[in-house]
Motif scaffolding. Structure first.
Motif, mmCIF file in Angstrom:
data_model
loop_
_atom_site.group_PDB
_atom_site.id
_atom_site.type_symbol
_atom_site.label_atom_id
_atom_site.label_comp_id
_atom_site.label_asym_id
_atom_site.label_seq_id
_atom_site.Cartn_x
_atom_site.Cartn_y
_atom_site.Cartn_z
ATOM 1 N N CYS A 152 0.195 19.103 47.239
ATOM 2 C CA CYS A 152 -0.402 20.133 46.393
ATOM 3 C C CYS A 152 -0.544 21.429 47.187
ATOM 4 N N ALA A 153 -1.095 22.418 46.543
ATOM 5 C CA ALA A 153 -1.281 23.718 47.188
ATOM 6 C C ALA A 153 -2.137 23.604 48.439
ATOM 7 N N SER A 154 -3.112 22.693 48.431
ATOM 8 C CA SER A 154 -3.947 22.516 49.626
ATOM 9 C C SER A 154 -3.097 22.119 50.829
ATOM 10 N N ASP A 155 -2.173 21.184 50.632
ATOM 11 C CA ASP A 155 -1.302 20.766 51.740
ATOM 12 C C ASP A 155 -0.502 21.947 52.273
ATOM 13 N N LEU A 156 0.030 22.755 51.363
ATOM 14 C CA LEU A 156 0.813 23.922 51.780
ATOM 15 C C LEU A 156 -0.063 24.917 52.531
ATOM 16 N N ASN A 157 -1.304 25.094 52.087
ATOM 17 C CA ASN A 157 -2.227 25.977 52.806
ATOM 18 C C ASN A 157 -2.593 25.400 54.163
ATOM 19 N N TYR A 158 -2.808 24.079 54.245
ATOM 20 C CA TYR A 158 -3.107 23.453 55.533
ATOM 21 C C TYR A 158 -1.983 23.718 56.524
ATOM 22 N N LEU A 159 -0.758 23.587 56.049
ATOM 23 C CA LEU A 159 0.392 23.857 56.915
ATOM 24 C C LEU A 159 0.384 25.311 57.370
ATOM 25 N N ARG A 160 0.167 26.215 56.434
ATOM 26 C CA ARG A 160 0.150 27.639 56.755
ATOM 27 C C ARG A 160 -0.936 27.956 57.776
#
Length: 138
Positions: free
Chosen positions: A36-44
């Motif tokens: 989800c978007a949270s995972d993508l933000n965590y990566l960022r």
């Protein structure tokens, strides 16, 4: 075993020696993990933990289950009411950013965070479920 970990802003497949999670809790064989978007933000933001908080898998006896992926302190009034999303510890315990998540072949999960699937829900779709734990047994 294989896991997906954050590395330099990207997901990478790595080998890990042991199932991450909590030592004396339920060992699940993971079937599916949502992204989800949270995972993508965590990566960022540079997480180096194993990703995954939208999770489903199987118990040792083959029972399909989903994981309530939001962890609180477990002791405050919010957590005791099943509203751990309001616990001030929930962001500090976020799977995939503050501790290892379940995007791995096997994952150890506190037993009270493991929920049976509703009838008719296939385990391959279960990571999309949003568990309502307000009525879960304590």
């Amino acid at each position: 075993m294989k896991a997906v970990r954050g590395h330099e802003g990207r997901p990478v497949v790595v080998d890990v020696d042991d199932a991450p999670g909590w030592d004396d809790d339920e060992l699940l064989t993971m079937a599916v993990a949502g992204i989800c978007a949270s995972d993508l933000n965590y990566l960022r933001l540079g997480t180096r933990f194993i990703l995954g908080h939208e999770l489903a898998g199987r118990k040792a006896d083959g029972t399909p289950v989903l994981v309530e992926g939001l962890f609180g302190c477990g002791e405050c009034g919010f957590c005791r009411e099943g509203r751990n999303n309001l616990c001030d510890q929930s962001t500090r315990k976020a799977l995939g950013i503050m501790q290892n998540g379940g995007m791995v072949e096997q994952f150890r999960v506190p037993a009270h965070k493991v929920l049976d699937l509703p009838k008719g829900l296939d385990v391959s779709n279960a990571s999309l479920a949003e568990p309502d734990v307000t009525n879960a047994p304590t």
